[in-house]
Write an enzyme that holds these catalytic residues in place. Structure first.
Site, mmCIF file in Angstrom:
data_model
loop_
_atom_site.group_PDB
_atom_site.id
_atom_site.type_symbol
_atom_site.label_atom_id
_atom_site.label_comp_id
_atom_site.label_asym_id
_atom_site.label_seq_id
_atom_site.Cartn_x
_atom_site.Cartn_y
_atom_site.Cartn_z
ATOM 1 N N GLY A 11 0.837 -1.215 0.000
ATOM 2 C CA GLY A 11 0.000 0.000 0.000
ATOM 3 C C GLY A 11 0.863 1.252 0.000
ATOM 4 O O GLY A 11 1.872 1.304 0.708
ATOM 5 N N ARG A 72 0.981 -4.969 -5.465
ATOM 6 C CA ARG A 72 1.126 -6.211 -4.711
ATOM 7 C C ARG A 72 1.444 -7.257 -5.774
ATOM 8 O O ARG A 72 0.786 -7.297 -6.809
ATOM 9 C CB ARG A 72 -0.156 -6.509 -3.946
ATOM 10 C CG ARG A 72 -0.425 -5.384 -2.931
ATOM 11 C CD ARG A 72 -1.385 -5.797 -1.838
ATOM 12 N NE ARG A 72 -1.347 -4.815 -0.767
ATOM 13 C CZ ARG A 72 -2.136 -3.730 -0.709
ATOM 14 N NH1 ARG A 72 -3.012 -3.479 -1.662
ATOM 15 N NH2 ARG A 72 -2.041 -2.898 0.304
ATOM 16 N N ASP A 103 5.521 -4.913 6.187
ATOM 17 C CA ASP A 103 6.051 -6.232 6.555
ATOM 18 C C ASP A 103 6.106 -7.201 5.380
ATOM 19 O O ASP A 103 7.056 -7.977 5.252
ATOM 20 C CB ASP A 103 5.153 -6.862 7.637
ATOM 21 C CG ASP A 103 5.527 -6.369 9.022
ATOM 22 O OD1 ASP A 103 6.646 -5.858 9.184
ATOM 23 O OD2 ASP A 103 4.695 -6.498 9.929
#
Ligand code: ADP
Ligand code: F6P
Length: 319
Positions: A11, A72, A103
């Protein structure tokens, strides 16, 4: 190391551009070349890679989003995808990479480091849910945006003697909801980390009504969800007209605040200095206002406790 790459992944977050700028300028100041990798790990797999010079990153420090684009990349989670990425690193002469993301992006950076491409991660997510750092790029801007939006909602809630139930972002974490909730004086803050009972909140509204309070704001983290149902229940049980609002992606955009620009610049500078010393498989972060770095594996295994003391402060001052 002569040539490094930089990418943004997952994001987006306001301040990512400031980090890209810092990476490029620091690397050039150390005599290195920089390649910009588009759309996160997808750009690495597809060879969507361009040369960046000092002027390529002019006029971006104040802009939200990411000029490198982000994505992504499910393909990168496969062995084949990582191998293709490594091949492209060799083809383009990329010897190390700065990865700006959360992460998930760190996990990708770990995989690349294990395959011989040293990577350094920079924390970037409006959720601020990366355990290895007190602070992630984008959090401050998102908090301020959310606060401004809820302030506006509060104006109209006050005019109509209503209750407003507002969802802020944070799929798995309530850090944004907690800070925003305190800043707007929310009657209640609901986060995924703390169990709640809607009846307790309804009772709190009733108690506050007795002392003259006529409008209410409840801040709910995305990870809790269900704002429409909550609004209906509050209205049914209290008789107070109640509206639900989901703030959504407005929180991910906008010009980064001072804090985000400064931290992004410091992180970018530190990440490049690590790569310049040949050090990879690390992430940078903030600890008591100082830039620190950790092994990625260690960073991914850290836990970031929810600040229950601050939650208590919020509850005590919101009667
Ligand atoms: P964030 O970095 O914001 O946490 P994601 O979790 O969506 O965002 O991760 C961004 C990208 O990082 C993923 O699309 C994928 O390419 C890569 N990634 C995520 N998890 C892993 C993993 N376990 N192994 C390798 N790469 C991963
Ligand atoms: O990780 C940041 C975040 O804003 C989360 O709070 C949210 O759930 C998610 O991204 C939404 O991402 P997207 O709409 O891009 O899939």
């Amino acid at each position: 190391m002569k040539t490094i790459g930089v990418l943004t992944s997952g994001g987006d977050a306001p301040g990512m551009n400031a980090a890209v700028r810092a990476v490029v300028r620091t690397a050039i100041s150390l005599g290195m070349n920089v390649k910009g990798i588009s759309r996160g790990y997808n750009g690495l797999i597809e060879g969507d890679i361009i040369d960046l010079d000092v002027r390529s990153v002019s006029d971006i420090i104040h802009r939200g989003g990411t000029v490198l684009y982000t994505a992504r990349s499910p393909r990168f989670k496969t062995e084949e995808g990582v191998n293709e990425a490594v091949e492209n690193c060799k083809k383009f002469g990329i010897e190390g990479i700065v990865v700006i993301g959360g992460d998930g992006s760190y996990r990708g950076a770990r995989d690349l480091s294990l395959k011989g491409i040293p990577c350094v991660g920079i924390p970037g997510t409006i959720d601020n849910d990366i355990s290895s750092t007190e602070y992630a790029i984008g959090f401050d801007t998102a908090m301020n945006t959310a606060m401004e939006m809820v302030d506006k909602i509060r104006d109209t809630a006050q005019s109509h003697d209503r209750c407003s139930v507002v969802e802020v972002m944070g799929r798995h974490a309530g850090f944004l909801a907690l800070q925003c909730g305190i800043a707007v004086g929310a009657t209640a803050i609901l986060v995924p980390e703390v169990e709640f009972n809607l009846n307790d909140i309804i009772n709190k509204i009733r108690e506050s009504q007795k002392t003259g309070k006529q409008h209410f704001v409840i801040v709910v983290a995305e990870g809790v969800g269900g704002v429409d149902g909550m609004a209906k229940e509050i209205e049914a049980q209290t008789g107070i007209e109640t509206r639900a609002t989901i703030l959504g992606h407005v929180q991910r955009g906008g010009s980064p605040t001072v804090r985000d620009r400064v931290y992004a610049t410091r992180f970018g500078y530190a990440a490049v200095h690590l790569l310049n010393k040949g050090i990879g498989n690390r992430v940078v972060g903030m600890n008591h206002g100082q830039v620190v770095d950790y092994d990625i594996y260690e960073a991914l295994n850290m836990k970031k406790p929810f600040d229950t003391e601050m939650f208590e402060v919020a509850n005590t001052t919101s009667i």
